[in-house]
Design a protein around this motif. Structure first.
Motif, PDB file in Angstrom:
ATOM      1  N   ASN A  17       0.824  -1.199   0.000  1.00 47.15           N
ATOM      2  CA  ASN A  17       0.000   0.000   0.000  1.00 47.15           C
ATOM      3  C   ASN A  17       0.860   1.252   0.000  1.00 47.15           C
ATOM      4  N   ASP A  18       0.250   2.359  -0.494  1.00 45.76           N
ATOM      5  CA  ASP A  18       0.914   3.647  -0.358  1.00 45.76           C
ATOM      6  C   ASP A  18       1.110   3.946   1.121  1.00 45.76           C
ATOM      7  N   THR A  19       2.201   4.630   1.411  1.00 46.29           N
ATOM      8  CA  THR A  19       2.600   4.801   2.810  1.00 46.29           C
ATOM      9  C   THR A  19       3.003   6.246   3.074  1.00 46.29           C
ATOM     10  N   ARG A  42       5.143   5.040  10.500  1.00 42.67           N
ATOM     11  CA  ARG A  42       4.611   4.628   9.206  1.00 42.67           C
ATOM     12  C   ARG A  42       3.085   4.600   9.295  1.00 42.67           C
ATOM     13  N   GLN A  67      -0.217   3.579   7.101  1.00 44.93           N
ATOM     14  CA  GLN A  67      -0.686   2.856   5.929  1.00 44.93           C
ATOM     15  C   GLN A  67      -2.207   2.754   5.948  1.00 44.93           C
ATOM     16  N   THR A  96      -1.216   3.250  12.175  1.00 42.31           N
ATOM     17  CA  THR A  96       0.091   3.832  12.456  1.00 42.31           C
ATOM     18  C   THR A  96       0.937   2.837  13.229  1.00 42.31           C
TER      19      THR A  96
END
Length: 219
Positions: free
Chosen positions: A2-4, A27, A29, A37
């Motif tokens: 996934n985009d992060t 991070r 996601q 988080t």
């Protein structure tokens, strides 16, 4: 995957108390409509007022910043290389190549095959005695070397924001005590040219955020 989103360091609570500079790499996601988080790693020490860039691939570079209480801060001269896949952190600082500096703005030049980051201005010293820079620094990712360019910003400044258009960088606003600045500067690396541009109705701001949205290629 996934985009992060990644979130580095910062201050929390009473910013003038020791121990409130954070060292986490967060991070964020998304899974469907849920954002989760987690702590992906740690910086070598707490840091804030850093200058981060993403290389468009698998690495984030973080330049300089400060550690310690806000009113008794220590400027950092570290260059950190962080894997967005593993959270691993490497300090790739070369001896005395990056001056201790915080409040820089930075852009990643995706038009250079070698991979360059450009760093603008910044300062050392605490809030009561700040020493400002007008330097433009270039970081070469293939060697880890940092070079002070022969061109510089029109004036000493810190807490600017900067964007990259694909060919040029624009550096906006900033602070030089005791005033915030009305400043709009274009840096053209291919020409080695820095231009202070006139722009209508620009407010005097520092520590602002900025992005470049490419639509009509007029900038």
């Amino acid at each position: 995957g996934n985009d992060t989103l990644f979130y580095f360091g910062g201050l929390t609570g009473e910013s003038n108390e020791a121990g409130n500079d954070r060292d986490e790499i967060w991070r964020i996601q998304a899974t469907g409509d849920v954002f989760q988080t987690s702590v992906m790693g740690k910086l070598p020490e707490g840091g804030y007022n850093i200058a981060p860039v993403w290389d468009g691939s698998g690495l984030v570079y973080i330049f300089g910043g400060a550690s310690g209480p806000l009113y008794n801060q220590t400027a950092l001269n570290s260059v950190l290389e962080i894997s967005v896949h593993t959270g691993d952190v490497r300090d790739i600082s070369k001896s005395k190549q990056l001056p201790p500096r915080l409040g820089m703005s930075a852009v990643w030049s995706d038009s250079d095959s070698d991979g360059f980051a450009y760093l603008f201005g910044g300062h050392v010293g605490n809030l009561s005695q700040m020493i400002y820079s007008r330097e433009i620094l270039r970081f070469e990712s293939s060697t880890g070397e940092i070079k002070t360019l022969n061109v510089s910003l029109p004036s000493t400044v810190t807490f600017t924001c900067a964007v990259w258009t694909g060919t040029d960088a624009y550096i906006i606003g900033g602070f030089r005590g005791p005033e915030s600045l009305v400043s709009f500067t274009r840096f053209r690396p291919a020409l080695g040219l820095v231009e202070l541009l006139e722009v209508r109705d620009l407010p005097a701001l520092f520590a602002a955020g900025c992005v470049y949205v490419k639509l009509l290629n007029r900038i």
